[in-house]
Motif scaffolding. Structure first.
Motif, PDB file in Angstrom:
ATOM      1  N   TRP A 112      -6.878   3.895  -1.918  1.00 11.47           N
ATOM      2  CA  TRP A 112      -5.638   5.096  -1.639  1.00 11.47           C
ATOM      3  C   TRP A 112      -6.307   6.109  -3.073  1.00 11.47           C
ATOM      4  CZ3 TRP A 112      -0.259   4.406  -4.280  1.00 11.47           C
ATOM      5  CH2 TRP A 112       0.461   5.560  -3.890  1.00 11.47           C
TER       6      TRP A 112
ATOM      7  N   ASP B 275      -6.091   6.079   3.878  1.00  8.34           N
ATOM      8  CA  ASP B 275      -4.768   5.978   3.538  1.00  8.34           C
ATOM      9  C   ASP B 275      -3.917   7.289   3.645  1.00  8.34           C
ATOM     10  OD1 ASP B 275      -2.558   4.685   1.742  1.00  8.34           O
ATOM     11  OD2 ASP B 275      -4.233   3.646   1.096  1.00  8.34           O
ATOM     12  N   ILE B 276      -2.689   7.143   2.957  1.00 10.65           N
ATOM     13  CA  ILE B 276      -1.653   8.186   3.315  1.00 10.65           C
ATOM     14  C   ILE B 276      -2.177   9.492   2.932  1.00 10.65           C
ATOM     15  CG2 ILE B 276       0.296   6.658   3.828  1.00 10.65           C
ATOM     16  CD1 ILE B 276       0.890   7.119   0.726  1.00 10.65           C
TER      17      ILE B 276
ATOM     18  N   LEU C 292      -4.034   4.055   7.705  1.00 14.41           N
ATOM     19  CA  LEU C 292      -2.820   3.175   7.267  1.00 14.41           C
ATOM     20  C   LEU C 292      -1.670   3.792   8.118  1.00 14.41           C
ATOM     21  CD1 LEU C 292      -2.226   1.665   3.930  1.00 14.41           C
ATOM     22  CD2 LEU C 292      -0.611   3.540   4.838  1.00 14.41           C
TER      23      LEU C 292
ATOM     24  N   TRP D 187       7.369   7.256   1.615  1.00 15.64           N
ATOM     25  CA  TRP D 187       6.590   8.194   0.893  1.00 15.64           C
ATOM     26  C   TRP D 187       7.020   9.573   1.406  1.00 15.64           C
ATOM     27  CZ3 TRP D 187       4.464   7.607  -3.288  1.00 15.64           C
ATOM     28  CH2 TRP D 187       3.966   6.054  -3.627  1.00 15.64           C
TER      29      TRP D 187
ATOM     30  N   ASP E 248       1.320  -0.923   6.597  1.00 19.09           N
ATOM     31  CA  ASP E 248       1.972  -1.124   5.196  1.00 19.09           C
ATOM     32  C   ASP E 248       3.423  -1.099   5.293  1.00 19.09           C
ATOM     33  OD1 ASP E 248       1.600  -1.099   2.630  1.00 19.09           O
ATOM     34  OD2 ASP E 248       0.963   0.968   2.186  1.00 19.09           O
ATOM     35  N   MET E 249       3.968  -1.358   4.071  1.00 20.73           N
ATOM     36  CA  MET E 249       5.339  -1.106   3.591  1.00 20.73           C
ATOM     37  C   MET E 249       6.426  -1.924   4.790  1.00 20.73           C
ATOM     38  SD  MET E 249       5.001   0.938   0.938  1.00 20.73           S
ATOM     39  CE  MET E 249       6.283   1.850   0.574  1.00 20.73           C
TER      40      MET E 249
ATOM     41  N   ARG F 292      13.501   2.519  -0.634  1.00 21.94           N
ATOM     42  CA  ARG F 292      14.242   2.717  -1.860  1.00 21.94           C
ATOM     43  C   ARG F 292      15.393   3.598  -1.779  1.00 21.94           C
ATOM     44  NH1 ARG F 292       8.595   2.771  -5.760  1.00 21.94           N
ATOM     45  NH2 ARG F 292       7.738   1.589  -4.007  1.00 21.94           N
TER      46      ARG F 292
ATOM     47  N   ARG G 173       0.314  -6.113   5.846  1.00 24.64           N
ATOM     48  CA  ARG G 173       0.820  -6.631   4.346  1.00 24.64           C
ATOM     49  C   ARG G 173       1.828  -7.666   4.628  1.00 24.64           C
ATOM     50  NH1 ARG G 173       2.706  -2.647  -0.227  1.00 24.64           N
ATOM     51  NH2 ARG G 173       4.583  -2.678   0.862  1.00 24.64           N
TER      52      ARG G 173
ATOM     53  N   TRP H 248      -3.661  -9.029   3.578  1.00 29.02           N
ATOM     54  CA  TRP H 248      -4.077  -8.888   2.266  1.00 29.02           C
ATOM     55  C   TRP H 248      -2.963  -9.319   1.165  1.00 29.02           C
ATOM     56  CZ3 TRP H 248      -2.176  -4.409   4.177  1.00 29.02           C
ATOM     57  CH2 TRP H 248      -1.610  -3.685   3.136  1.00 29.02           C
TER      58      TRP H 248
ATOM     59  N   ASP I 256      -0.441  -5.351  -3.739  1.00 23.69           N
ATOM     60  CA  ASP I 256      -0.383  -4.725  -4.800  1.00 23.69           C
ATOM     61  C   ASP I 256      -1.009  -5.521  -5.792  1.00 23.69           C
ATOM     62  OD1 ASP I 256      -0.262  -2.359  -3.215  1.00 23.69           O
ATOM     63  OD2 ASP I 256       1.609  -1.815  -3.835  1.00 23.69           O
TER      64      ASP I 256
ATOM     65  N   PHE J  98      -6.001  -3.406  -7.463  1.00 25.33           N
ATOM     66  CA  PHE J  98      -5.433  -2.397  -6.959  1.00 25.33           C
ATOM     67  C   PHE J  98      -4.854  -1.335  -8.190  1.00 25.33           C
ATOM     68  CE2 PHE J  98      -1.570  -0.239  -5.039  1.00 25.33           C
ATOM     69  CZ  PHE J  98      -2.145   0.703  -4.168  1.00 25.33           C
TER      70      PHE J  98
ATOM     71  N   ARG K 218     -12.481  -6.892   1.026  1.00 20.67           N
ATOM     72  CA  ARG K 218     -11.882  -5.528   1.020  1.00 20.67           C
ATOM     73  C   ARG K 218     -11.983  -4.994  -0.407  1.00 20.67           C
ATOM     74  NH1 ARG K 218      -6.831  -1.540   2.564  1.00 20.67           N
ATOM     75  NH2 ARG K 218      -5.922  -3.367   0.984  1.00 20.67           N
TER      76      ARG K 218
ATOM     77  N   HIS L 278     -10.219  -2.189  -2.856  1.00 19.26           N
ATOM     78  CA  HIS L 278      -9.235  -1.327  -2.652  1.00 19.26           C
ATOM     79  C   HIS L 278      -8.734  -0.746  -4.365  1.00 19.26           C
ATOM     80  CE1 HIS L 278      -6.149   1.382  -0.580  1.00 19.26           C
ATOM     81  NE2 HIS L 278      -5.262   0.547  -1.082  1.00 19.26           N
TER      82      HIS L 278
HETATM   83  O1  MIG Z   1       3.636   2.320  -2.277  1.00 21.41           O
HETATM   84  O2  MIG Z   1      -0.507   3.791   1.053  1.00 21.41           O
HETATM   85  O3  MIG Z   1      -0.034  -1.998  -0.703  1.00 21.41           O
HETATM   86  O4  MIG Z   1      -2.585  -0.897  -0.137  1.00 21.41           O
HETATM   87  O5  MIG Z   1      -3.035   2.114  -0.656  1.00 21.41           O
HETATM   88  C1  MIG Z   1       2.476   2.002  -2.065  1.00 21.41           C
HETATM   89  C2  MIG Z   1      -0.422   3.821  -0.348  1.00 21.41           C
HETATM   90  C3  MIG Z   1       1.916   2.263  -0.668  1.00 21.41           C
HETATM   91  C4  MIG Z   1       0.915   0.163  -0.824  1.00 21.41           C
HETATM   92  C5  MIG Z   1      -0.386  -0.782  -0.150  1.00 21.41           C
HETATM   93  C6  MIG Z   1      -1.350  -0.182  -0.721  1.00 21.41           C
HETATM   94  C7  MIG Z   1      -1.672   1.457  -0.268  1.00 21.41           C
HETATM   95  C8  MIG Z   1      -0.552   2.109  -0.638  1.00 21.41           C
HETATM   96  N1  MIG Z   1       0.871   1.467  -0.436  1.00 21.41           N
END
Ligand code: MIG
Length: 774
Positions: free
Chosen positions: A263, A291-292, A328, A367, A403-404, A410, A472, A485, A488, A521, A544, A546
């Motif tokens: 990331w 990633d994002i 992602l 995000w 992910d998430m 939040r 995740r 996986w 974090d 991570f 992997r 990361h």
């Molecule tokens: O809050 O997308 O576990 O693998 O790189 C962080 C960003 C959000 C959490 C993941 C991580 C990823 C990251 N994501």
């Protein structure tokens, strides 16, 4: 969740009746039912109201009727207890308080019992339930999902509630991303049973009462629905558990290669440079992750066109170098009421997002800022979500990371100091109209439902191909749809060490395809830690790497040629082992056996092996002993029963003994082959399917009787229904034989046969069936 009120308990058994494989017992309202699903699996349910709930569409388990009825017998004992049993288990309902005893019919041995004061209980003013039973001093408990700490889970309280634990995977950490309420119990003779709590609400297994020797299972709602599973071997328990919750389907072969992720790669150019460097430096690799940062303002299903002007071109060029592109996806969809973002507009118009109990859209921060959350428990929402992936799949994106998906959200913008993780209110409505429920019931299966949607989309796009998907979060049964996986982690030696028991534990819980972020991570990995992490990570089922945005670089080359050579060599060993590894995966997909196994899986009767969590077996025949501390250049390795060969030197040593192994930084880890095994090796490749398996190298490791056996599974590496071949190798009296079954024809190749103490033999062409005499 604990009831403040005195809990209510069932009274005396009033009546009971058996219908086929099921025994119902009535305790004056509250009821217990026992169903023998198979000879070795008993489903034991307790309902305070006496009414058992129908199966949910999102249940990880199939309907009872999917299991063929086993032979069942029943009796009533002199003291008023009622028994129902099959060949693998006997379940006895005691006359009072709904108490249960489960026995092994062959030996009469008690597998579990509620003791004189245990049994089910409930909160008369709420929905919480508990079941208390004995926790004998000689029982060890393994599994229980995604956990920190050593293998044996006694002495701790384990909560099941999917949680984004983005900082601190520590000794005291309880909930993590995944919830798998299943344990494998083993006594000191190595005899096992298992228990799966089929309840998706928040639940707890409390194993802290070591003095009172009581184990308490508690849940916030629903039913106490337990699957008691017979052993006696760990493989019997895990096999039966995965026959209920599902098995990892065989992944596409490339997914067994090295995955390179970070990331913080910000642009297409940077991704291209990283890929080029992997190839230039001879680091074997099969996948690169986006990633994002690739998204436009972190919105799912968009591209930041300034930084990623030509995603299709990028994906194509990566594919030409043997690299699959994995993207992602978060579950939060940016709240954009002003329009211009189809996923939000469409989802809102169709009512696909969660609303609170007052009917207001549930909005929380992820995000992209304020986000709405799809209700994946609804089939129509899953279908829509799957189609949102169509364009990405058409662009050539091969696979996704979900992910998430705990779900993580939040109360304030993520970057604001003091922003706190929150859950949707427990009464948030979910599910299709005929199955309306609340978040409290489905929080833990939210990710599983999302994974069903994503996997379906990939399959729809490439029918006939085995999909790869990484998730995740998850609940029991996660393995059917996704690899996983451990979230974090961080670049600390302690977390390198933690990764092993954590992955071993997940493997016992059916999640055979799992990895921890190689390198860690968060935080910064120094050269030695990075090198040691690649050495061990090359043995994770999912290899992997990361790294988090803002942390120091962690590519294999950042510390210069010396460290890079260690990482390269570790990955090369993985690639050379691929014929063996793929065979182990194929076996796992059929039997549910973990790919990476704790020693107890095969040596549970050996006290010195049982609780070992700093060594692991890859399949049955290889054992890795990683270095988990700085400065160590040797380590103690425990060799279980039998003969073991150091893979590096070929030196043999006999087991039930410890050896001091060399473990220089610039070399390979101590890895041992089991005496009695024939292990197939291939050549080093830049990517898994770069070329055919040629030459095939068979390394023979004779046991004390000078015999060995091995298996090689092969197919085209990607097809769902294509031809396959299984070749069995045997070494006896100096003769090596090969016998192939199946309809897959491997490409023409040479075979090399290595037997210790003899010159290597070569067959120029592998005819499938052959024999080499001394
Ligand atoms: O809050 O997308 O576990 O693998 O790189 C962080 C960003 C959000 C959490 C993941 C991580 C990823 C990251 N994501």
């Amino acid at each position: 969740m604990a009831a403040e009120q005195t809990p209510a308990r069932p009274g005396t058994m009033r009546e009971h009746r058996r219908i086929g494989r099921t025994l119902f017992a009535d305790y004056g309202g509250p009821a217990v039912s026992v169903t023998l699903l198979t000879p070795g699996i008993a489903r034991i349910r307790f309902a305070p109201s006496g009414a058992f709930a129908p199966r949910r569409s999102w249940s990880p388990v199939p309907p009872d009727d999917d299991f063929d009825e086993p032979p069942v017998s029943g009796t009533t004992t002199a003291d008023g207890a009622v028994e129902i049993g099959s060949t693998g288990l006997t379940v006895r309902l005691e006359p009072a308080a709904g108490r249960v005893t489960v026995l092994d019919p062959a030996t009469g041995r008690v597998l579990l019992s509620d003791g004189p004061d245990g049994g089910p209980a409930w909160d008369p003013d709420g929905s919480a339930l508990t079941w208390t039973r004995r926790m004998p001093a000689d029982q060890h408990y393994f599994g229980l999902g995604e956990r920190t700490g050593p293998l044996d889970k006694r002495g701790r309280r384990h909560t099941f509630w999917n949680t984004d634990r983005f900082s601190g995977h520590c000794p005291g950490t309880d909930e993590l991303y995944k919830s798998i309420p299943f344990y494998l119990a083993m006594d000191e003779a190595g005899r096992c049973h298992g228990l799966y709590l089929n309840n998706t609400y928040r639940s707890v297994f409390d194993l802290t009462d070591e003095r009172g020797e009581r184990l308490v299972i508690a849940c916030d709602g629903g039913e106490l629905d337990q699957y008691v599973i017979a052993g006696p071997h760990p493989g019997d328990v895990v096999g039966r558990y995965t026959s209920v919750t599902g098995r990892m389907p065989l992944p596409p072969r490339w997914a067994l290669g090295y995955h390179h992720s970070r990331w913080g790669y910000e642009t297409e150019k940077q991704i291209r440079e990283v890929a080029a460097r992997l190839r230039a430096d001879g680091i074997p690799a099969d996948a690169v992750y986006l990633d994002i940062e690739a998204l436009d303002e972190y919105r799912n299903f968009t591209w930041d066109r300034k930084r990623f002007p030509d995603p299709a071109g990028l994906v194509r060029d990566l594919a030409a170098q043997g690299l699959q592109t994995v993207l992602l996806v978060d579950v939060g969809i940016k709240y954009q009421p002003e329009g211009g973002y189809r996923p939000f507009t469409e989802g809102a118009e169709r009512g696909y997002f969660l609303s609170d109990s007052g009917g207001r859209l549930l909005l929380r921060y992820v995000w992209p800022g304020l986000c709405a959350f799809p209700d994946f428990l609804r089939p129509d929402v899953r279908d829509w979500w799957g189609h949102l992936h169509d364009e990405l799949l058409a662009t050539g994106i091969h696979s996704f990371v979900n992910d998430m998906n705990e779900p993580s959200m939040r109360d304030r913008p993520i970057y604001e100091p003091g922003a706190r993780p929150v859950d949707p209110p427990p009464d948030t409505p979910h599910g299709p109209p005929d199955e309306r429920t609340t978040h409290a019931e489905v929080h833990n299966v939210y990710a599983n439902a999302e994974n069903v949607a994503t996997r379906g989309a990939i399959i729809r796009h490439r029918p006939g191909e085995r999909p790869f998907l990484l998730s995740r979060a998850g609940f029991a049964g996660l393995q059917r749809d996704a690899a996983t996986w451990t979230g974090d982690n961080a670049s600390y030696w302690e977390e390198l060490e933690l990764s092993l028991p954590q992955l071993l534990t997940l493997g016992l819980c059916g999640a055979a395809f799992a990895g921890a972020d190689i390198g860690g991570f968060y935080a910064d990995a120094g050269p030695e830690l990075l090198a040691r992490w690649y050495q061990l990570g090359a043995f994770y089922p999912l290899a992997r790497a990361h790294n988090a945005k803002g942390c120091s670089d962690q590519e294999p080359w950042v510390w210069g040629e010396r460290i890079e050579a260690v990482c390269r060599r570790a990955l090369e060993l993985r690639y050379r082992l691929l014929p063996y590894l793929y065979t182990v995966f194929a076996d796992a997909s059929r039997t549910g056996a973990p790919v990476l196994r704790p020693l107890l899986y095969h040596y549970g009767d050996d006290e010195s092996a049982r609780l070992r969590d700093d060594q692991a077996l890859l399949g049955r025949d290889l054992m890795v002993a990683p270095v988990l501390r700085p400065g160590r250049r040797t380590r103690e390795v425990y060799l279980p029963e039998g003969r073991w060969y150091d893979l590096r030197t070929g030196a043999a040593a006999d087991g039930r003994a410890s050896v001091l192994a060399d473990a220089p930084l610039e070399g390979e880890l101590p890895v041992y082959a089991r005496g009695g095994a024939v292990i197939p090796f291939g050549p080093v490749r830049r990517w898994v399917d770069e070329g055919p398996l040629d030459p095939l190298t068979l390394r023979v490791f004779p046991d004390a009787d000078n015999a060995a056996e091995g298996v090689l599974y092969e197919d085209d590496g990607v097809g769902v229904t294509g031809p396959s071949a299984t070749t069995r190798y045997a070494y006896r009296g100096g003769t090596v034989t090969a016998r192939r079954d199946g309809d897959f024809a491997p490409a023409r190749r040479a075979v090399r046969v290595e037997v210790p103490g003899r010159p290597e033999r070569v067959l120029d062409e592998d005819p499938g069936d052959w024999e080499l005499s001394p």
